[in-house]
Design an enzyme around this catalytic site. Sequence first.
Site, short mmCIF file in Angstrom:
data_model
loop_
_atom_site.label_atom_id
_atom_site.label_comp_id
_atom_site.label_asym_id
_atom_site.label_seq_id
_atom_site.Cartn_x
_atom_site.Cartn_y
_atom_site.Cartn_z
N TYR A 1 -19.99 10.22 7.45
CA TYR A 1 -18.77 10.48 6.69
C TYR A 1 -18.14 9.20 6.21
CZ TYR A 1 -15.64 9.00 10.51
OH TYR A 1 -14.97 8.27 11.45
N ARG B 1 -21.14 1.89 1.88
CA ARG B 1 -21.33 2.10 3.32
C ARG B 1 -21.91 3.50 3.59
NH1 ARG B 1 -16.25 1.03 7.09
NH2 ARG B 1 -15.65 3.06 6.26
N ARG C 1 -31.59 26.21 14.59
CA ARG C 1 -31.35 25.05 15.45
C ARG C 1 -32.61 24.58 16.17
NH1 ARG C 1 -30.24 23.51 20.50
NH2 ARG C 1 -28.80 21.78 20.79
N HIS D 1 -34.32 20.52 16.98
CA HIS D 1 -33.82 19.14 16.88
C HIS D 1 -34.39 18.36 15.69
CE1 HIS D 1 -32.17 20.05 20.75
NE2 HIS D 1 -31.70 18.83 20.92
N LYS E 1 -21.47 5.19 10.20
CA LYS E 1 -20.26 6.03 10.30
C LYS E 1 -20.72 7.47 10.51
CE LYS E 1 -15.60 5.98 8.30
NZ LYS E 1 -14.89 5.84 9.57
N GLU F 1 -14.18 -2.60 19.15
CA GLU F 1 -13.22 -2.11 18.16
C GLU F 1 -12.33 -1.09 18.85
OE1 GLU F 1 -15.34 -0.04 15.00
OE2 GLU F 1 -16.80 0.73 16.41
N LEU G 1 -18.17 -0.67 13.61
CA LEU G 1 -18.15 -0.29 12.20
C LEU G 1 -17.56 -1.46 11.42
CD1 LEU G 1 -18.66 2.21 10.32
CD2 LEU G 1 -16.18 2.41 10.29
N1 PDD Z 1 -11.90 5.38 10.86
N2 PDD Z 1 -13.90 1.56 13.49
C1 PDD Z 1 -13.97 2.89 13.68
C2 PDD Z 1 -14.62 3.41 14.91
C3 PDD Z 1 -13.42 3.76 12.71
O1 PDD Z 1 -13.51 5.08 12.89
C4 PDD Z 1 -12.78 3.21 11.56
C5 PDD Z 1 -12.19 4.08 10.50
C6 PDD Z 1 -12.72 1.82 11.43
C7 PDD Z 1 -12.05 1.16 10.24
O2 PDD Z 1 -12.81 1.31 9.08
P1 PDD Z 1 -12.14 1.34 7.63
O3 PDD Z 1 -11.28 0.13 7.54
O4 PDD Z 1 -13.30 1.27 6.70
O5 PDD Z 1 -11.35 2.60 7.52
C8 PDD Z 1 -13.30 1.02 12.39
C9 PDD Z 1 -11.47 6.34 9.88
C10 PDD Z 1 -10.25 5.96 9.14
C11 PDD Z 1 -11.39 7.68 10.58
O6 PDD Z 1 -12.34 8.03 11.25
O7 PDD Z 1 -10.39 8.37 10.45
#
Ligand code: PDD
Length: 285
Positions: free
Chosen positions: A32, A51, A99, A101, A145, A177, A201
Amino acid sequence: MTVYFYRDRFVESGQSAVPIEERAYNYGDGIYELVRFDQGRPVGLDEHLERLETSAAAVRLRLPFPLAKIRAIVVEAASRVEAPVVDVYFQISRGEAPRVHAFPEAEPVLALFAKPGKTYTDEFRRAGVSVITVPDERWSNCYIKSLNLLPNVLAKQAAVEAGVYDAVFVRDGFVTEASASNVFGFHAGTFHTAPAERGILNGITRRFIIAAIRELGLPLCEERMSAKFFEQEVEGAFITSTTMDIMPVCAINGRVLPSLAENSPVWTVLNRMRELSRGAGLSVG
Ligand code: PDD
């Protein structure tokens, strides 16, 4: 007001029932992005789409449409929401299939919603948010992501139950993070943040901030930041994401950080980053 898109068209929410045997549901098998539109202008849309492609390739997921069409759908969705700030969430799953895998014979599915984005007052930002540190129990490919966010959900819930705003992950003694954002520390005139390795990320907001720090000629240490340094020594810290942009941290595990003076480097970076990210056509790759 929320706008929804499912598979190949915009839908009313009541029509967007998702099949139970849908890979996103059953396995979190998908990826996503979440992109913000500010006064009608997307913030880092090229970077988000790039990305998305990287994530898709990493999990061998075919995009249901060419990137240009996905971009057009995202822009169209944002334009349908009447609000100064709009957030567009879009995900791509491996599709609907019985379903099992292994990869199915199925069409990948785009699902999207767009709605007014939450914004924070400067007053809220000045007060900052408190965080705790928690073990990073996620997999080793957090640069993707992916829809698998259960450890992130559990970490955020742990923060809520601890009466703080967010949880910062620590893996092998180093800060990676936060539950849905990147983390920066500030100490003795230098900004610190984890390098964009597989374990985090590489946030688009993070990239804007690094661009702002560099442009301002301030020292930046993009190296692994030890948990001890973060928990016990940094004088300032902030978390960054598309939805928060840059949010100062006021306490780490109960250790109160000095409040940010208007003329402090952290405030300067905060303001410059916001200008940069809203500027037309800035690419931070
Ligand atoms: N999350 N790290 C993680 C684990 C994240 O889920 C996100 C963003 C970021 C920051 O990435 P960016 O600056 O590209 O938004 C870092 C989004 C906003 C979410 O899941 O809601």
